[in-house]
Design a protein around this motif. Sequence first.
Motif, PDB file in Angstrom:
ATOM      1  N   ILE A   1       0.831  -1.200   0.000  1.00  0.00           N
ATOM      2  CA  ILE A   1       0.000   0.000   0.000  1.00  0.00           C
ATOM      3  C   ILE A   1       0.868   1.253   0.000  1.00  0.00           C
ATOM      4  N   LYS A   2       1.971   1.205   0.768  1.00  0.00           N
ATOM      5  CA  LYS A   2       2.841   2.382   0.859  1.00  0.00           C
ATOM      6  C   LYS A   2       3.387   2.762  -0.507  1.00  0.00           C
ATOM      7  N   GLY A   3       3.677   1.768  -1.316  1.00  0.00           N
ATOM      8  CA  GLY A   3       4.230   2.056  -2.633  1.00  0.00           C
ATOM      9  C   GLY A   3       3.185   2.143  -3.724  1.00  0.00           C
TER      10      GLY A   3
ATOM     11  N   ARG B   1     -10.075  -4.517   2.555  1.00  0.00           N
ATOM     12  CA  ARG B   1     -10.002  -5.753   1.775  1.00  0.00           C
ATOM     13  C   ARG B   1     -10.244  -5.480   0.290  1.00  0.00           C
ATOM     14  N   CYS B   2     -11.142  -4.561  -0.014  1.00  0.00           N
ATOM     15  CA  CYS B   2     -11.399  -4.200  -1.416  1.00  0.00           C
ATOM     16  C   CYS B   2     -10.151  -3.593  -2.055  1.00  0.00           C
ATOM     17  N   VAL B   3      -9.504  -2.685  -1.335  1.00  0.00           N
ATOM     18  CA  VAL B   3      -8.305  -2.029  -1.868  1.00  0.00           C
ATOM     19  C   VAL B   3      -7.184  -3.048  -2.041  1.00  0.00           C
ATOM     20  N   ASP B   4      -7.015  -3.935  -1.049  1.00  0.00           N
ATOM     21  CA  ASP B   4      -5.985  -4.976  -1.161  1.00  0.00           C
ATOM     22  C   ASP B   4      -6.214  -5.838  -2.398  1.00  0.00           C
ATOM     23  N   LEU B   5      -7.474  -6.227  -2.610  1.00  0.00           N
ATOM     24  CA  LEU B   5      -7.790  -7.066  -3.762  1.00  0.00           C
ATOM     25  C   LEU B   5      -7.581  -6.302  -5.063  1.00  0.00           C
ATOM     26  N   ALA B   6      -7.949  -5.023  -5.079  1.00  0.00           N
ATOM     27  CA  ALA B   6      -7.751  -4.212  -6.284  1.00  0.00           C
ATOM     28  C   ALA B   6      -6.263  -4.119  -6.637  1.00  0.00           C
ATOM     29  N   LEU B   7      -5.420  -3.943  -5.629  1.00  0.00           N
ATOM     30  CA  LEU B   7      -3.968  -3.862  -5.873  1.00  0.00           C
ATOM     31  C   LEU B   7      -3.429  -5.195  -6.380  1.00  0.00           C
ATOM     32  N   GLN B   8      -3.975  -6.285  -5.861  1.00  0.00           N
ATOM     33  CA  GLN B   8      -3.540  -7.603  -6.321  1.00  0.00           C
ATOM     34  C   GLN B   8      -3.994  -7.847  -7.757  1.00  0.00           C
ATOM     35  N   ILE B   9      -5.235  -7.472  -8.059  1.00  0.00           N
ATOM     36  CA  ILE B   9      -5.774  -7.641  -9.408  1.00  0.00           C
ATOM     37  C   ILE B   9      -4.994  -6.805 -10.417  1.00  0.00           C
ATOM     38  N   ALA B  10      -4.527  -5.638  -9.977  1.00  0.00           N
ATOM     39  CA  ALA B  10      -3.852  -4.707 -10.886  1.00  0.00           C
ATOM     40  C   ALA B  10      -2.634  -5.332 -11.560  1.00  0.00           C
TER      41      ALA B  10
ATOM     42  N   LYS C   1     -13.642   4.512  -8.300  1.00  0.00           N
ATOM     43  CA  LYS C   1     -12.380   4.680  -7.575  1.00  0.00           C
ATOM     44  C   LYS C   1     -11.548   3.397  -7.609  1.00  0.00           C
ATOM     45  N   LEU C   2     -12.214   2.265  -7.456  1.00  0.00           N
ATOM     46  CA  LEU C   2     -11.496   0.990  -7.524  1.00  0.00           C
ATOM     47  C   LEU C   2     -10.938   0.763  -8.924  1.00  0.00           C
ATOM     48  N   ALA C   3     -11.695   1.165  -9.942  1.00  0.00           N
ATOM     49  CA  ALA C   3     -11.190   1.055 -11.315  1.00  0.00           C
ATOM     50  C   ALA C   3      -9.956   1.929 -11.494  1.00  0.00           C
ATOM     51  N   ASP C   4      -9.992   3.147 -10.915  1.00  0.00           N
ATOM     52  CA  ASP C   4      -8.824   4.032 -10.982  1.00  0.00           C
ATOM     53  C   ASP C   4      -7.600   3.371 -10.364  1.00  0.00           C
ATOM     54  N   ILE C   5      -7.798   2.732  -9.195  1.00  0.00           N
ATOM     55  CA  ILE C   5      -6.684   2.101  -8.494  1.00  0.00           C
ATOM     56  C   ILE C   5      -6.117   0.948  -9.306  1.00  0.00           C
ATOM     57  N   ILE C   6      -6.991   0.139  -9.910  1.00  0.00           N
ATOM     58  CA  ILE C   6      -6.522  -0.993 -10.710  1.00  0.00           C
ATOM     59  C   ILE C   6      -5.668  -0.512 -11.870  1.00  0.00           C
ATOM     60  N   HIS C   7      -6.147   0.504 -12.591  1.00  0.00           N
ATOM     61  CA  HIS C   7      -5.373   0.991 -13.733  1.00  0.00           C
ATOM     62  C   HIS C   7      -4.085   1.664 -13.278  1.00  0.00           C
TER      63      HIS C   7
ATOM     64  N   ASN D   1      -2.158   1.166 -10.872  1.00  0.00           N
ATOM     65  CA  ASN D   1      -1.125   0.281 -10.334  1.00  0.00           C
ATOM     66  C   ASN D   1      -0.815  -0.894 -11.258  1.00  0.00           C
ATOM     67  N   SER D   2      -1.298  -0.800 -12.494  1.00  0.00           N
ATOM     68  CA  SER D   2      -1.060  -1.874 -13.458  1.00  0.00           C
ATOM     69  C   SER D   2       0.121  -1.525 -14.359  1.00  0.00           C
ATOM     70  N   SER D   3       0.519  -2.493 -15.165  1.00  0.00           N
ATOM     71  CA  SER D   3       1.599  -2.249 -16.126  1.00  0.00           C
ATOM     72  C   SER D   3       1.144  -1.314 -17.240  1.00  0.00           C
ATOM     73  N   LEU D   4      -0.166  -1.025 -17.318  1.00  0.00           N
ATOM     74  CA  LEU D   4      -0.713  -0.143 -18.359  1.00  0.00           C
ATOM     75  C   LEU D   4      -0.920   1.285 -17.860  1.00  0.00           C
ATOM     76  N   LYS D   5      -0.380   1.613 -16.696  1.00  0.00           N
ATOM     77  CA  LYS D   5      -0.701   2.903 -16.067  1.00  0.00           C
ATOM     78  C   LYS D   5      -0.288   4.114 -16.906  1.00  0.00           C
TER      79      LYS D   5
END
Length: 469
Positions: free
Chosen positions: A145-147, A162-171, A189-195, A197-201
């Motif tokens: 989360i820190k990074g 738990r939602c944020v943790d899962l979103a970061l894992q899915i990303a 907001k969760l969609a924003d987080i997924i994108h 923190n993904s390789s497509l950011k």
Amino acid sequence: MDKILIVDDNQAVCNALALMLELNGYQTLTCLSPDVALELVLLHDVALVVQDMNFTQDTTSGEEGRSLFYALRQLQPQLPIVLLTAWTQLELAVELVKEGAADYMGKPWDDAKLLNSISNLISLHRLAKDNAKLSRVENQRMAAIKGAELCGIVFNSGAMQRCVDLALQIAKSDVSVLITGPNGAGKDKLADIIHANSSLKLQPFIKVNIGALPMELLEAELFGAEAGAFTGATKTRIGRFEAADGGTLFLDEIGNLPLSGQVKLLRVLQTGEFERLGSHQTRKVNVRVISATNADLAQDIQAGRFREDLFYRLNVIELPLPALKERKDDVLPLVEHFIGTDFSLSRQTQQALQAHPWPGNVRELENACRRAVILANSPELTVEDFGLELHSGSVIEPKALPEHQLSESPLNAPAAQNDVVQDGEVQDEKASIESALAQHRGVIARVAKSLGLSRQALYRRMEKYGIDK
């Protein structure tokens, strides 16, 4: 079943201990020497060791037991060890207990006491292992989360964590994601987080609210249209899929997509191919699709409103987002975020905000905060400012006390102690307020907090001493 290692040079002692322990539900390993004991600890998942202090005939110093103890500690620092001692090694046993041995028993031992000690030590050891594992997981999660880029999301509840943790894992993957949850809960907001923190950011991130578009324009918006494809199409339009090529496309309210559009969407997800409206030229894109809905798609499938094959394409991973009423711990942090630092909440207002069900979720809460800030008559926001009502049972109204009976801080002591204030004390209090105002640049919320006062109490004192903000 917990496994206990018994180490004693007397085979009869090993047999007696093994029989007692096995009758009480434990597995046992026995050996007669320290060297074999160390090998067994390496080969087996041992929960506890019961060891003698001497292993050579006519030896009574306990040094062999000491050596085995430290060797076991080196292999497994947290492994519980029970020392079996003769009275001559009592001081040594006490020394080793201080060094980390779990317990010691004299020979001959008391079966009941030994069994009780073993049971307690294994339970404590298991708890320590579980806590250490949880601590490692928590440290890893906090490091992640820190990074991570959290896109300004505000939360304090375990459900949202738990939602944020899962979103970061899915990303980390590029699979399709379906975010489910009620309107206004924060699916975007969760969609924003997924994108983010993904390789497509660094690639395009295109959002489409399907529920906000007219049905006749949906396919043109998603897939594009050639000039003349329909009335009013005077020039070629690039669709959202083309715009998102190489990046991420967020399809909000996916349940509103008509069946004709669902067929084309399924094809894009399967092959990456599509045609613009009015064109026969097949185009190809590479897009990660994140979709969201507040609808029950399983029910829509049964009713024939949504394609089952498309559902499974979109729902490679589902990310369910609970309603705000299911994560009450998020309410006050969100309110503080929306109202800013120039306003505060009374205890009564905090209770009312947490008691309200917020059927419109975060969106309704944000609008209520905007209303409160606009309508506020003082920096301390009231229940009425938020347009809420006090309901008996959900919010308890404190008894109104005369102001002189309220004790908020040393600056607001009861009247019995502070009715007669000497000139010097008045000047000290006035100077304290003026100093705090200067230090916090006139921000009343911070000044009041630094002085241990409510905002109303601070305003009364400023008026009393003629202090301007």
